[in-house]
Design a protein around this motif. Structure first.
Motif, PDB file in Angstrom:
ATOM      1  N   VAL A   8       0.847  -1.191   0.000  1.00  0.00           N
ATOM      2  CA  VAL A   8       0.000   0.000   0.000  1.00  0.00           C
ATOM      3  C   VAL A   8       0.883   1.241   0.000  1.00  0.00           C
ATOM      4  CG1 VAL A   8      -1.769   1.270   1.272  1.00  0.00           C
ATOM      5  CG2 VAL A   8      -1.771  -1.231   1.330  1.00  0.00           C
ATOM      6  N   ILE A   9       0.591   2.176  -0.907  1.00  0.00           N
ATOM      7  CA  ILE A   9       1.254   3.474  -0.927  1.00  0.00           C
ATOM      8  C   ILE A   9       0.280   4.490  -0.330  1.00  0.00           C
ATOM      9  CG2 ILE A   9       2.170   5.318  -2.387  1.00  0.00           C
ATOM     10  CD1 ILE A   9       3.998   2.904  -2.331  1.00  0.00           C
ATOM     11  N   ALA A  46       1.495  11.080 -11.594  1.00  0.00           N
ATOM     12  CA  ALA A  46       2.879  10.840 -11.179  1.00  0.00           C
ATOM     13  C   ALA A  46       2.926   9.935  -9.953  1.00  0.00           C
ATOM     14  CB  ALA A  46       3.585  12.160 -10.894  1.00  0.00           C
ATOM     15  N   ILE A  47       2.007  10.145  -9.026  1.00  0.00           N
ATOM     16  CA  ILE A  47       1.945   9.300  -7.824  1.00  0.00           C
ATOM     17  C   ILE A  47       1.533   7.881  -8.201  1.00  0.00           C
ATOM     18  CG2 ILE A  47       0.716   8.952  -5.635  1.00  0.00           C
ATOM     19  CD1 ILE A  47       2.812  11.140  -5.477  1.00  0.00           C
ATOM     20  N   LEU A  48       0.594   7.753  -9.123  1.00  0.00           N
ATOM     21  CA  LEU A  48       0.174   6.412  -9.583  1.00  0.00           C
ATOM     22  C   LEU A  48       1.348   5.677 -10.231  1.00  0.00           C
ATOM     23  CD1 LEU A  48      -3.356   7.250 -11.018  1.00  0.00           C
ATOM     24  CD2 LEU A  48      -2.879   5.653  -9.153  1.00  0.00           C
ATOM     25  N   ARG A  49       2.147   6.391 -11.022  1.00  0.00           N
ATOM     26  CA  ARG A  49       3.327   5.765 -11.642  1.00  0.00           C
ATOM     27  C   ARG A  49       4.324   5.310 -10.576  1.00  0.00           C
ATOM     28  NH1 ARG A  49       2.538   9.843 -15.335  1.00  0.00           N
ATOM     29  NH2 ARG A  49       4.185  11.155 -14.464  1.00  0.00           N
ATOM     30  N   LYS A  50       4.549   6.140  -9.558  1.00  0.00           N
ATOM     31  CA  LYS A  50       5.455   5.753  -8.463  1.00  0.00           C
ATOM     32  C   LYS A  50       4.936   4.516  -7.740  1.00  0.00           C
ATOM     33  CE  LYS A  50       7.962   9.832  -6.971  1.00  0.00           C
ATOM     34  NZ  LYS A  50       8.180  10.795  -5.912  1.00  0.00           N
ATOM     35  N   ALA A  51       3.637   4.498  -7.474  1.00  0.00           N
ATOM     36  CA  ALA A  51       3.037   3.355  -6.772  1.00  0.00           C
ATOM     37  C   ALA A  51       3.206   2.077  -7.597  1.00  0.00           C
ATOM     38  CB  ALA A  51       1.566   3.625  -6.490  1.00  0.00           C
ATOM     39  N   LYS A  52       3.024   2.174  -8.894  1.00  0.00           N
ATOM     40  CA  LYS A  52       3.212   1.000  -9.763  1.00  0.00           C
ATOM     41  C   LYS A  52       4.679   0.587  -9.801  1.00  0.00           C
ATOM     42  CE  LYS A  52      -0.948   1.620 -12.446  1.00  0.00           C
ATOM     43  NZ  LYS A  52      -1.583   1.922 -13.724  1.00  0.00           N
ATOM     44  N   SER A  57      -0.211  -2.751  -4.544  1.00  0.00           N
ATOM     45  CA  SER A  57      -1.550  -3.157  -4.961  1.00  0.00           C
ATOM     46  C   SER A  57      -2.548  -2.015  -4.844  1.00  0.00           C
ATOM     47  CB  SER A  57      -2.042  -4.321  -4.094  1.00  0.00           C
ATOM     48  OG  SER A  57      -1.160  -5.409  -4.176  1.00  0.00           O
ATOM     49  N   TYR A  58      -2.326  -1.127  -3.859  1.00  0.00           N
ATOM     50  CA  TYR A  58      -3.290  -0.062  -3.586  1.00  0.00           C
ATOM     51  C   TYR A  58      -2.586   1.269  -3.346  1.00  0.00           C
ATOM     52  CZ  TYR A  58      -6.481  -3.928  -3.014  1.00  0.00           C
ATOM     53  OH  TYR A  58      -7.221  -5.051  -3.244  1.00  0.00           O
ATOM     54  N   LEU A  59      -3.271   2.326  -3.733  1.00  0.00           N
ATOM     55  CA  LEU A  59      -2.840   3.688  -3.445  1.00  0.00           C
ATOM     56  C   LEU A  59      -3.925   4.335  -2.592  1.00  0.00           C
ATOM     57  CD1 LEU A  59      -1.090   6.260  -3.856  1.00  0.00           C
ATOM     58  CD2 LEU A  59      -2.472   6.705  -5.906  1.00  0.00           C
ATOM     59  N   VAL A  60      -3.549   4.832  -1.419  1.00  0.00           N
ATOM     60  CA  VAL A  60      -4.483   5.524  -0.531  1.00  0.00           C
ATOM     61  C   VAL A  60      -4.173   7.016  -0.605  1.00  0.00           C
ATOM     62  CG1 VAL A  60      -5.204   5.862   1.860  1.00  0.00           C
ATOM     63  CG2 VAL A  60      -4.697   3.554   1.040  1.00  0.00           C
ATOM     64  N   LEU A  82     -10.902   3.466  -8.896  1.00  0.00           N
ATOM     65  CA  LEU A  82     -11.199   3.843  -7.521  1.00  0.00           C
ATOM     66  C   LEU A  82     -12.016   2.725  -6.883  1.00  0.00           C
ATOM     67  CD1 LEU A  82     -11.127   6.044  -5.313  1.00  0.00           C
ATOM     68  CD2 LEU A  82     -13.264   6.910  -6.276  1.00  0.00           C
ATOM     69  N   LYS A  83     -11.526   2.180  -5.770  1.00  0.00           N
ATOM     70  CA  LYS A  83     -12.220   1.065  -5.123  1.00  0.00           C
ATOM     71  C   LYS A  83     -13.031   1.510  -3.913  1.00  0.00           C
ATOM     72  CE  LYS A  83     -11.715  -3.697  -3.918  1.00  0.00           C
ATOM     73  NZ  LYS A  83     -10.867  -4.866  -3.939  1.00  0.00           N
ATOM     74  N   TYR A  84     -12.483   2.427  -3.105  1.00  0.00           N
ATOM     75  CA  TYR A  84     -13.179   2.923  -1.909  1.00  0.00           C
ATOM     76  C   TYR A  84     -13.148   4.437  -1.906  1.00  0.00           C
ATOM     77  CZ  TYR A  84     -12.486  -1.859  -0.354  1.00  0.00           C
ATOM     78  OH  TYR A  84     -12.480  -3.219  -0.276  1.00  0.00           O
TER      79      TYR A  84
END
Length: 182
Positions: A8-9, A46-52, A57-60, A82-84
């Motif tokens: 989790v990021i 940019a944050i999504l790319r870092k998380a990948k 598995s998840y970005l909060v 977006l899951k939650y």
């Protein structure tokens, strides 16, 4: 030295105030295999790319309103969706309760002690609270009705001696946040 897996990021919307950064630090301690990334002026892409890059598995993403955490968005990085989408109505930080700065260690195994709210239970399972024994932390929740008849769901993170390990989070029981309000 082996590299620790990141599941989790954690980050915030742009330019987080001190209280939200403290909240994220406490979340990093209680969410197994999590890593906090400073958002600064970076775009969500940019944050999504870092998380990948971290193979998470998840970005909060914790949103901010008037200097406090306001919403809790969880993106599933496998489906890029977006899951939650949960509204935060209040947070009490561990350091505010215990009047101490950081002295806890990171949680490796989290268990769900008692959570009746289905969405919160699914969220905790996705964030790594799925162990069944020998846990470092237990998540407990309860429905609360305020003086103004607002229904909240409060989540606490405790160790096996019932000591508080992380923030107490009060979510809106019935609704998420309207994406147009962000």
């Amino acid at each position: 030295m082996p590299i620790r897996r990141t599941r989790v990021i954690l980050t915030s919307t742009r330019d987080a105030p001190v209280r939200v950064r403290s909240f994220l630090n406490e979340l990093e301690d209680i969410i197994p295999f999590s890593k906090r990334i400073n958002r600064g002026r970076q775009s969500l892409d940019a944050i999504l790319r870092k998380a990948k890059f971290f193979q998470a598995s998840y970005l909060v993403v914790v949103g901010i309103r008037k200097g406090n955490p306001w919403f809790f968005l969880v993106y599933d990085l496998y489906t890029s969706s977006l899951k939650y989408n949960l509204r935060i109505l209040g947070v009490t930080l561990r350091k505010e309760i215990l009047k101490v700065e950081k002295d806890s260690k990171k949680v490796r195994k989290g268990c769900i002690g008692s959570i009746e709210h289905d969405t919160i239970k699914k969220l905790l399972l996705d964030l790594g609270y799925y162990s069944i024994s020998s846990c470092d932390a237990y998540a407990y929740g309860e429905a609360i009705i305020t003086e103004g008849n607002k229904k909240l769901y409060q989540v606490k993170f405790l160790d096996n001696q019932n000591n508080i390990l992380g923030p107490i989070i009060r979510f809106d029981y019935n609704e998420g946040i309207d994406r147009n309000q962000i």
